[in-house]
Design an enzyme around this catalytic site. Structure first.
Site, PDB file in Angstrom:
ATOM      1  N   GLU A  19       0.838  -1.206   0.000  1.00 20.57           N
ATOM      2  CA  GLU A  19       0.000   0.000   0.000  1.00 20.57           C
ATOM      3  C   GLU A  19       0.868   1.250   0.000  1.00 20.57           C
ATOM      4  O   GLU A  19       2.073   1.190   0.183  1.00 20.57           O
ATOM      5  CB  GLU A  19      -0.912   0.031   1.241  1.00 20.57           C
ATOM      6  CG  GLU A  19      -2.325  -0.458   1.010  1.00 20.57           C
ATOM      7  CD  GLU A  19      -3.175   0.517   0.188  1.00 20.57           C
ATOM      8  OE1 GLU A  19      -2.627   1.520  -0.324  1.00 20.57           O
ATOM      9  OE2 GLU A  19      -4.375   0.278   0.039  1.00 20.57           O
ATOM     10  N   ASN A 103      -4.854   3.888   7.205  1.00 22.89           N
ATOM     11  CA  ASN A 103      -4.955   3.188   5.924  1.00 22.89           C
ATOM     12  C   ASN A 103      -4.585   4.155   4.805  1.00 22.89           C
ATOM     13  O   ASN A 103      -3.509   4.742   4.831  1.00 22.89           O
ATOM     14  CB  ASN A 103      -6.356   2.583   5.737  1.00 22.89           C
ATOM     15  CG  ASN A 103      -6.380   1.506   4.661  1.00 22.89           C
ATOM     16  OD1 ASN A 103      -5.582   0.585   4.696  1.00 22.89           O
ATOM     17  ND2 ASN A 103      -7.279   1.623   3.691  1.00 22.89           N
ATOM     18  N   ASP A 199     -10.008   0.772  -4.355  1.00 20.55           N
ATOM     19  CA  ASP A 199      -8.904   0.859  -3.397  1.00 20.55           C
ATOM     20  C   ASP A 199      -8.189   2.201  -3.577  1.00 20.55           C
ATOM     21  O   ASP A 199      -8.833   3.211  -3.807  1.00 20.55           O
ATOM     22  CB  ASP A 199      -7.974  -0.340  -3.548  1.00 20.55           C
ATOM     23  CG  ASP A 199      -7.305  -0.711  -2.233  1.00 20.55           C
ATOM     24  OD1 ASP A 199      -6.513   0.100  -1.712  1.00 20.55           O
ATOM     25  OD2 ASP A 199      -7.563  -1.809  -1.719  1.00 20.55           O
TER      26      ASP A 199
END
Length: 292
Positions: A19, A103, A199
């Site tokens: 990520e 996140n 995403d």
């Protein structure tokens, strides 16, 4: 509409949850995380070398402060990281609940970081999206399950984000001088019912919103009206986040993950977790530094 594009493996290590990629044009270096693996990756294009930096916490997002320092968003708050030696200094808290972690996030052109938080177990509605600048932290949106697709229009007047569990790409008007909302979010594109979730995302110089499609093995480009304009296949089912790279920002890297896969599924998706380089070409943009 899925386009054939030259795709290469930038780094073959299979991240548990790759990520947060970003790129420093001044040093021609890409950075990204394995969140669950507590690792920061540094790839220098000039030499082709990729370095691993072990972290004492789960980190998900990196913003540039200046030539010497980076800001990391982590499950333990915001940390300043010195590039020269990797030393970490706690700067500010993010969430008080130890069951939450950072996140997806991205820096607005005004120097404000938008950062999402979520439950470590993906509990529905447990997370939020925050604004952070100059040491000030504000909660913008609550009851977010899995915050993703945070990115901004080139003029800074529009913000985008998604809750992957909800399945809609949202648009919200912003003050370009601060990156703060001027109105309520409205749905721009709807992926509810699709296997491919929304995403991480990034906006190019033409205003196209490039979204990694978790479970869809591709990156999708939406225009500012929400129309799907292009899709590019990547060789891993769980594509997680894109970033522009190269001296002309005309290429893209995409992270991926094997999170949630059993041994059989991982064997059927042998490049899951690898980090890919896509040659388009395209017109990318730099990630701006965060203002502390």
């Amino acid at each position: 509409m899925t386009a054939e594009t030259a795709v290469a493996v930038l780094h073959a290590e299979r991240c548990h949850l790759g990520e947060g990629p970003t790129y420093d044009r001044a040093t021609d270096t890409a950075w990204w995380f394995d969140i669950l693996g507590k690792t920061l990756f540094e790839h220098r294009f000039a030499s082709g070398e990729t370095r691993r930096h072990a972290l004492p916490m789960m980190a998900s997002q990196l913003s540039f402060v200046d030539a010497d320092r980076q800001l990391l968003a982590t499950d333990a708050g915001f940390y300043l990281r010195r590039v020269a030696d990797g030393s970490l200094e706690h700067l500010a808290p993010l969430e008080s609940d130890p069951g939450l972690r950072s996140n997806d996030g991205r820096t607005h052109p005004a120097g404000a970081l938008w950062i999402g938080t979520m439950s470590r177990t993906a509990e529905r509605g447990a997370g939020a999206v925050y604004w952070f600048r100059g040491g000030e932290l504000r909660r913008l949106f609550s009851e977010i399950s899995i915050p993703n697709a945070i990115c901004f229009s080139p003029d800074g007047a529009t913000g985008y984000f998604a809750d992957t569990m909800d399945g809609r790409l949202m648009r919200v008007p912003l003050d370009p001088a601060t990156g703060l909302p001027l109105g309520e979010p409205v749905a721009l594109a709807d992926a509810r019912g699709e296997e491919a979730g929304l995403d991480g995302a990034v906006v190019d110089a033409d205003g196209l919103i490039w979204v990694a499609r978790w479970g869809g093995a591709r990156v999708s480009a939406f225009d500012p009206s929400g129309a799907l304009k292009r899709e590019i296949a990547v060789p891993a089912r769980q594509a997680s986040c894109p970033a522009f790279v190269g001296p002309n920002l005309d290429r893209m890297i995409v992270t991926s993950a094997w999170e949630g896969m059993d041994e059989t599924t991982r064997a059927a998706d042998p490049q899951a977790g690898m980090t890919f380089l896509l040659d388009m070409p395209m017109r990318g943009r730099d990630d701006p530094p965060v203002l502390l």
